[in-house]
Scaffold this motif. Sequence first.
Motif, PDB file in Angstrom:
ATOM      1  N   ALA A  46     -30.852 -48.980  -4.890  1.00 24.48           N
ATOM      2  CA  ALA A  46     -30.001 -47.999  -5.001  1.00 24.48           C
ATOM      3  C   ALA A  46     -29.088 -47.924  -3.787  1.00 24.48           C
ATOM      4  CB  ALA A  46     -30.659 -46.488  -5.249  1.00 24.48           C
ATOM      5  N   ILE A  47     -27.762 -47.609  -3.544  1.00 20.78           N
ATOM      6  CA  ILE A  47     -27.050 -47.434  -2.642  1.00 20.78           C
ATOM      7  C   ILE A  47     -26.321 -46.160  -2.541  1.00 20.78           C
ATOM      8  CG2 ILE A  47     -25.135 -48.283  -1.220  1.00 20.78           C
ATOM      9  CD1 ILE A  47     -25.564 -51.198  -2.829  1.00 20.78           C
ATOM     10  N   LEU A  48     -26.409 -45.550  -1.358  1.00 13.73           N
ATOM     11  CA  LEU A  48     -25.525 -44.311  -1.102  1.00 13.73           C
ATOM     12  C   LEU A  48     -24.301 -44.752  -0.035  1.00 13.73           C
ATOM     13  CD1 LEU A  48     -25.221 -41.140  -0.873  1.00 13.73           C
ATOM     14  CD2 LEU A  48     -27.054 -41.005   0.866  1.00 13.73           C
ATOM     15  N   ALA A  49     -23.145 -44.488  -0.578  1.00 20.02           N
ATOM     16  CA  ALA A  49     -21.903 -45.028   0.298  1.00 20.02           C
ATOM     17  C   ALA A  49     -21.583 -43.510   1.046  1.00 20.02           C
ATOM     18  CB  ALA A  49     -20.984 -45.319  -0.710  1.00 20.02           C
ATOM     19  N   SER A  50     -21.067 -43.883   2.187  1.00 23.48           N
ATOM     20  CA  SER A  50     -20.612 -42.565   3.057  1.00 23.48           C
ATOM     21  C   SER A  50     -19.318 -42.092   2.734  1.00 23.48           C
ATOM     22  CB  SER A  50     -20.389 -43.129   4.443  1.00 23.48           C
ATOM     23  OG  SER A  50     -19.501 -44.051   4.916  1.00 23.48           O
ATOM     24  N   ASP A  51     -18.405 -43.010   1.859  1.00 25.42           N
ATOM     25  CA  ASP A  51     -17.181 -42.406   1.377  1.00 25.42           C
ATOM     26  C   ASP A  51     -16.756 -43.178   0.015  1.00 25.42           C
ATOM     27  OD1 ASP A  51     -15.419 -44.704   2.099  1.00 25.42           O
ATOM     28  OD2 ASP A  51     -15.647 -43.968   3.998  1.00 25.42           O
ATOM     29  N   SER A  52     -15.727 -42.775  -0.559  1.00 26.94           N
ATOM     30  CA  SER A  52     -15.354 -43.297  -1.997  1.00 26.94           C
ATOM     31  C   SER A  52     -14.524 -44.654  -1.665  1.00 26.94           C
ATOM     32  CB  SER A  52     -14.537 -42.381  -2.692  1.00 26.94           C
ATOM     33  OG  SER A  52     -13.392 -41.948  -1.935  1.00 26.94           O
ATOM     34  N   VAL A  53     -13.904 -44.822  -0.501  1.00 24.76           N
ATOM     35  CA  VAL A  53     -13.242 -46.115  -0.293  1.00 24.76           C
ATOM     36  C   VAL A  53     -14.401 -47.133  -0.363  1.00 24.76           C
ATOM     37  CG1 VAL A  53     -11.772 -47.466   1.228  1.00 24.76           C
ATOM     38  CG2 VAL A  53     -11.442 -44.933   0.823  1.00 24.76           C
ATOM     39  N   ILE A  54     -15.306 -46.969   0.395  1.00 24.72           N
ATOM     40  CA  ILE A  54     -16.625 -47.943   0.566  1.00 24.72           C
ATOM     41  C   ILE A  54     -17.379 -48.038  -1.041  1.00 24.72           C
ATOM     42  CG2 ILE A  54     -18.902 -48.315   1.540  1.00 24.72           C
ATOM     43  CD1 ILE A  54     -17.967 -47.182   3.903  1.00 24.72           C
ATOM     44  N   ALA A  55     -17.520 -46.949  -1.593  1.00 22.34           N
ATOM     45  CA  ALA A  55     -17.967 -46.883  -2.985  1.00 22.34           C
ATOM     46  C   ALA A  55     -17.300 -47.828  -4.075  1.00 22.34           C
ATOM     47  CB  ALA A  55     -18.245 -45.488  -3.086  1.00 22.34           C
ATOM     48  N   LEU A  56     -15.963 -47.534  -3.791  1.00 27.91           N
ATOM     49  CA  LEU A  56     -15.305 -48.485  -4.795  1.00 27.91           C
ATOM     50  C   LEU A  56     -15.356 -50.065  -4.635  1.00 27.91           C
ATOM     51  CD1 LEU A  56     -13.021 -48.722  -7.117  1.00 27.91           C
ATOM     52  CD2 LEU A  56     -11.282 -48.215  -5.135  1.00 27.91           C
ATOM     53  N   GLU A  57     -15.611 -50.515  -3.459  1.00 32.69           N
ATOM     54  CA  GLU A  57     -15.477 -51.668  -3.168  1.00 32.69           C
ATOM     55  C   GLU A  57     -16.940 -52.490  -3.405  1.00 32.69           C
ATOM     56  OE1 GLU A  57     -13.812 -55.339  -2.420  1.00 32.69           O
ATOM     57  OE2 GLU A  57     -12.917 -53.239  -2.286  1.00 32.69           O
ATOM     58  N   ILE A  58     -17.909 -51.467  -3.132  1.00 27.98           N
ATOM     59  CA  ILE A  58     -19.108 -51.804  -3.595  1.00 27.98           C
ATOM     60  C   ILE A  58     -19.578 -52.104  -5.017  1.00 27.98           C
ATOM     61  CG2 ILE A  58     -21.679 -50.840  -3.571  1.00 27.98           C
ATOM     62  CD1 ILE A  58     -21.363 -49.578  -0.720  1.00 27.98           C
ATOM     63  N   LEU A  59     -18.871 -51.109  -5.709  1.00 27.13           N
ATOM     64  CA  LEU A  59     -18.638 -51.057  -7.176  1.00 27.13           C
ATOM     65  C   LEU A  59     -18.330 -52.694  -7.861  1.00 27.13           C
ATOM     66  CD1 LEU A  59     -19.156 -49.722 -10.074  1.00 27.13           C
ATOM     67  CD2 LEU A  59     -16.997 -48.696  -9.743  1.00 27.13           C
ATOM     68  N   ARG A  60     -16.958 -53.068  -7.051  1.00 28.50           N
ATOM     69  CA  ARG A  60     -16.527 -54.023  -7.332  1.00 28.50           C
ATOM     70  C   ARG A  60     -17.224 -55.372  -7.264  1.00 28.50           C
ATOM     71  NH1 ARG A  60     -11.255 -52.266  -4.597  1.00 28.50           N
ATOM     72  NH2 ARG A  60      -9.960 -51.586  -6.367  1.00 28.50           N
ATOM     73  N   ALA A  61     -18.098 -55.290  -5.936  1.00 32.85           N
ATOM     74  CA  ALA A  61     -19.145 -56.520  -5.764  1.00 32.85           C
ATOM     75  C   ALA A  61     -20.289 -56.278  -6.674  1.00 32.85           C
ATOM     76  CB  ALA A  61     -19.656 -56.066  -4.462  1.00 32.85           C
ATOM     77  N   ILE A  62     -20.850 -55.069  -7.135  1.00 31.40           N
ATOM     78  CA  ILE A  62     -21.841 -55.288  -8.171  1.00 31.40           C
ATOM     79  C   ILE A  62     -21.328 -55.694  -9.346  1.00 31.40           C
ATOM     80  CG2 ILE A  62     -23.078 -53.372  -9.627  1.00 31.40           C
ATOM     81  CD1 ILE A  62     -23.435 -51.822  -7.196  1.00 31.40           C
ATOM     82  N   ARG A  63     -20.170 -55.320  -9.829  1.00 34.41           N
ATOM     83  CA  ARG A  63     -19.577 -55.725 -11.107  1.00 34.41           C
ATOM     84  C   ARG A  63     -19.305 -57.529 -10.942  1.00 34.41           C
ATOM     85  NH1 ARG A  63     -15.534 -50.943 -13.512  1.00 34.41           N
ATOM     86  NH2 ARG A  63     -17.290 -49.807 -14.144  1.00 34.41           N
ATOM     87  N   GLN A  64     -18.946 -57.935 -10.146  1.00 29.96           N
ATOM     88  CA  GLN A  64     -18.613 -59.458  -9.706  1.00 29.96           C
ATOM     89  C   GLN A  64     -19.700 -60.090  -9.855  1.00 29.96           C
ATOM     90  OE1 GLN A  64     -16.893 -61.037  -5.889  1.00 29.96           O
ATOM     91  NE2 GLN A  64     -15.333 -61.524  -7.310  1.00 29.96           N
ATOM     92  N   ARG A  65     -21.010 -59.569  -9.782  1.00 30.37           N
ATOM     93  CA  ARG A  65     -22.195 -60.333  -9.825  1.00 30.37           C
ATOM     94  C   ARG A  65     -22.776 -60.077 -11.177  1.00 30.37           C
ATOM     95  NH1 ARG A  65     -25.293 -61.707  -5.242  1.00 30.37           N
ATOM     96  NH2 ARG A  65     -24.041 -61.687  -3.328  1.00 30.37           N
ATOM     97  N   GLY A  66     -22.198 -59.327 -12.085  1.00 30.20           N
ATOM     98  CA  GLY A  66     -22.490 -59.137 -13.303  1.00 30.20           C
ATOM     99  C   GLY A  66     -23.842 -58.136 -13.500  1.00 30.20           C
TER     100      GLY A  66
END
Length: 358
Positions: free
Chosen positions: A262-282
């Motif tokens: 699980a990941i807790l992101a400190s703001d939505s800009v960071i969270a969006l990039e983390i989401l992209r990284a997660i999806r890129q890995r399938g």
Amino acid sequence: MTKAPSRARPKTVADVARAANVSKATAARVLGGYGVVSDTVRASVTAAAKALDYRPNELARSMTTGRSDIIGVVVGDIENPFFSLAVRGISDAAKAAGFNVILANSGEKIEAEKAAVRLLIGKRVDGLIVTPSESRDITHLRDIHRSGRPLALLDRALPELDVDTVTVDDREAAIRATRVLIDAGHRNIAYVTAVEGNGHEYFDLRQIYTSSVRERIDGFLAACRDAGIDRPERHVRLGATSFEETRRLADELLSSSERPTAILASDSVIALEILRAIRQRGMRIPDDISLITFHDADWTGVTTPPITVVDQPVYALGHTVAELLIRRLKGDIKPPERLVLRTAIINRGSVGPPPVMW
């Protein structure tokens, strides 16, 4: 060669005075909104100013009246939706009270913040609202306070500076968000923030010079330790200051032998990039990894699944801090207020139990 047309000379108070057949001093009183004149004279000067398309010299007017009716605002990152919405709250409150706003962006850099403050003071703003980029170097903020020009702090507190401050319950919000993940069964939780701290690894709170981030990390670690999680600080990551750096940190976490569930992101800009990284890995949310972010940005409610968020009263933060500053500008001399606004967790579909393999 065709000669460029000359620019028309701006109309002055003297021009308006001649057109209205009054003295320059009388025209200045009408146009500046001070002093006493008859209704007939005011109407005559106003009509002349309109006919001449007179535009007031705001700097000259502020030197005459001692007021510019302008509030200076310095925030950390105007591209971050959090600050954009907070500034909207400030602007709405200012406009309702007859003030304009000049906005400056520090980029979370202390030298840029100091330069912005100097610029705004040079513009003769009546007061300032600042989101301090750090708590170590606040001499420029002390100087504002000592000068008698009202100062209010947005989102980040400085206990040693006795000024009006509006923040949210950052520590408690981080505790509640972390407990949502713990209650779902997670023991391997990462926290990712944009604040820099001499590298990306976290060692202790003395690295953190931004009050809101310090409070959030403290809350995150406190919730983990209360749940008996061993060494929760090992998954705290600092320095997600750009898309590239955030992606690098996300990839590092997701490829680690101790990959967080699980990941807790400190703001939505960071969270969006983390989401992209997660999806890129399938990987899938929440089947493979759970995600929570601070700030209910527009995109968080329309993804599949929608993202669980810490909902901060961002507009109210800006509106409230502006109201406090405006009261000072209108002569309020009561002791400074330190208001802490409540946050809430909006539970959506991005939190589930950790994968069985973990």
